[in-house]
Scaffold this motif. Structure first.
Motif, mmCIF file in Angstrom:
data_model
loop_
_atom_site.group_PDB
_atom_site.id
_atom_site.type_symbol
_atom_site.label_atom_id
_atom_site.label_comp_id
_atom_site.label_asym_id
_atom_site.label_seq_id
_atom_site.Cartn_x
_atom_site.Cartn_y
_atom_site.Cartn_z
ATOM 1 N N ASN A 33 5.467 6.504 3.036
ATOM 2 C CA ASN A 33 6.818 6.074 2.680
ATOM 3 C C ASN A 33 7.578 7.186 1.969
ATOM 4 O O ASN A 33 6.994 8.103 1.403
ATOM 5 N N ASP A 34 8.890 7.069 1.978
ATOM 6 C CA ASP A 34 9.770 8.045 1.320
ATOM 7 C C ASP A 34 9.980 7.618 -0.131
ATOM 8 O O ASP A 34 10.516 6.532 -0.380
ATOM 9 N N PRO A 35 9.574 8.441 -1.105
ATOM 10 C CA PRO A 35 9.751 8.068 -2.524
ATOM 11 C C PRO A 35 11.201 7.750 -2.880
ATOM 12 O O PRO A 35 11.458 6.904 -3.743
ATOM 13 N N LYS A 36 12.137 8.420 -2.209
ATOM 14 C CA LYS A 36 13.558 8.195 -2.517
ATOM 15 C C LYS A 36 14.021 6.813 -2.094
ATOM 16 O O LYS A 36 15.041 6.316 -2.578
ATOM 17 N N LYS A 37 13.293 6.198 -1.168
ATOM 18 C CA LYS A 37 13.658 4.866 -0.689
ATOM 19 C C LYS A 37 12.788 3.767 -1.292
ATOM 20 O O LYS A 37 12.959 2.586 -0.944
ATOM 21 N N ALA A 38 11.872 4.141 -2.153
ATOM 22 C CA ALA A 38 10.978 3.145 -2.757
ATOM 23 C C ALA A 38 11.767 2.202 -3.662
ATOM 24 O O ALA A 38 12.579 2.661 -4.474
ATOM 25 N N PRO A 39 11.559 0.893 -3.559
ATOM 26 C CA PRO A 39 12.253 -0.053 -4.451
ATOM 27 C C PRO A 39 11.916 0.237 -5.907
ATOM 28 O O PRO A 39 10.751 0.444 -6.255
ATOM 29 N N GLY A 40 12.929 0.276 -6.744
ATOM 30 C CA GLY A 40 12.734 0.642 -8.138
ATOM 31 C C GLY A 40 12.085 -0.449 -8.972
ATOM 32 O O GLY A 40 12.095 -1.632 -8.610
ATOM 33 N N HIS A 41 11.551 -0.049 -10.089
ATOM 34 C CA HIS A 41 11.034 -1.000 -11.077
ATOM 35 C C HIS A 41 12.198 -1.817 -11.646
ATOM 36 O O HIS A 41 13.333 -1.350 -11.704
ATOM 37 N N HIS A 42 11.903 -3.034 -12.050
ATOM 38 C CA HIS A 42 12.882 -3.955 -12.628
ATOM 39 C C HIS A 42 13.915 -4.422 -11.597
ATOM 40 O O HIS A 42 15.012 -4.833 -11.955
#
Length: 431
Positions: A391-400
């Protein structure tokens, strides 16, 4: 010649013992992985808010007691502390996991998706483990089981800290790490080193990231009350407009970051998250209230920024004929990793994840109340990846966020890391 041979044989025996120990840890962590995932998913489906982790605490305490670990409950309201005394004398090592969820509605369609609601500050809200604390609890439960099975080989004592309210206690309640420390969790017996981890949705699953020195920011909350003069919206010249003044203060605060702070030394963030004023579109109100957060990674910069915020708000208000009252509440300290401890213990993390998957990370402007444990003993906090591979880290769903998601297939790497830290710290302390 005989003396050299004796020394070499002794060294070889110790080396073999260490290799066997590492192999045992790896095998046991792998074997418990399925149970770890089961625990994590149960906890994910049944989240509880800060200072309300009653069922979570009971779940943890029952598990520790079944392992024969000495258990203390009701610490800092709902916290659980387990004590495992090894078969040999040695240091006291603390391992910490936080237990609370957040008032967030889960949007990810999972078989173990949270449907829980609870009361928060007088409102009924959805609850979700939107920051991965469920994985932290499960990892530490699994670590406790592995270490309990190796009790006779442990030099010293392991203290398992299951902490409530890392996200902050509700309202005026006390809670979290400050209350755990206040109630003596780092004493009786006194802790020699404390370790913690945090899952990260933008780091590949099974990888570890760390940093020595300042790693995560302090978190301070501020309020600025602006008092002006009320008037009809059609005659602004009869007013001292707190909304316009407040807007100028918001802009002025940003120049502290962009024009006054040496961000080459360390980052600074000032965010105004709330701006309340007025009740009607044709009335210029008497007051405005601004609320926000300050993030710094250096204690001297933290104090300097506080002074600049006060001066900026007060002087801008004075120039407009208004009055500004500034209040700053220090919430969380800089999460600071003891440099000497980090240098000694990085090999332990490399053994857990692999040298190629263990790397230094950049500063993080998020905050963690793990920082308070570091005021009592050398501390080391690190990140464990939970992003699906490829997966692309820039597209990873953020915390909270409602879409927060982690791949839990390699949480056992956290178990290996904790176990290696316990054994290796004791060995290095004996030298």
């Amino acid at each position: 010649m005989k003396t050299l041979l004796t020394l070499w044989l002794a060294f070889f025996a110790v080396s073999l013992q260490a290799q066997d120990q590492q192999a045992q840890i790896a095998a046991k962590a792998g074997a418990i992985s399925a149970k770890l995932i089961e625990w994590r998913r149960y906890l994910h489906e049944h989240p509880e808010l800060s200072n309300r982790e009653v069922q979570t605490a009971a779940y943890v305490a029952a598990h520790l007691k079944k392992l024969g670990i000495e258990v203390q409950t009701g610490v800092a309201k709902t916290g659980v502390v387990g004590l495992l005394k090894g078969g040999k004398p040695g240091p006291v090592v603390a391992l910490r996991a936080d237990m609370d969820g957040l008032p967030v509605k889960e949007r990810v369609d999972l078989p173990f998706k949270s449907q829980v609601t609870a009361e928060y500050l007088g409102q009924t809200v959805p609850v979700m483990h939107a920051c991965g604390h469920d994985s932290h609890v499960a990892i530490l439960m699994a670590t406790a089981e592995v270490l309990a099975s190796m009790k006779k080989d442990i030099s010293g004592t392991v203290k398992f800290i299951f902490q409530p309210a890392e996200e902050g206690p509700p309202g005026d309640e006390e809670g979290g790490a400050p209350l755990m420390v206040k109630e003596g969790v780092m004493d009786n017996p006194k802790v020699d080193a404390v370790f913690g981890l945090h899952i990260n949705s933008a780091i590949e699953a099974g990888s570890i990231r760390y940093r020595q020195g300042a790693m995560m920011a302090s978190s301070d909350w501020f309020t600025i009350a602006v008092k002006g003069k009320q008037a009809h919206g059609s005659t602004p010249w009869n007013s001292v407009d707190p909304i316009v003044t407040g807007a100028q203060i918001v802009e002025g605060l940003q120049t502290i970051v962009s024009r006054q702070s040496n961000i080459v030394d360390a980052p600074v963030v000032i965010t105004v998250g709330k701006f309340h004023s007025g009740v009607r579109s044709n009335i210029i109100p008497e007051e405005a209230l601004l609320e926000g957060t300050i993030r710094t990674l250096d204690s001297r910069m933290q104090e300097d920024v506080h002074q600049r915020i006060r001066k900026t708000a007060v002087k801008i208000a004075e120039a407009a004929g208004a009055e500004a009252v500034v209040s700053i509440d220090k919430k969380t300290l800089v999460t600071f990793n003891d440099s000497a401890l980090v240098q000694k213990m990085v090999p332990s993390l490399q053994k857990a994840a692999g040298a190629g998957k263990t790397a230094v990370m950049n500063w993080v402007t998020g905050a963690e109340d793990f920082s308070f444990y570091g005021t009592k003993a050398p501390a080391f906090f690190f990140y464990l990846g939970g992003m699906p591979k490829g997966n692309d880290p820039k597209k990873a769903p953020g915390h909270h966020t409602p879409d927060f998601y982690i791949d839990d297939s390699e949480l056992y790497v956290g178990v290996k890391a904790f176990c290696n830290l316990v054994f290796d710290f004791a060995e290095l302390s004996a030298k």
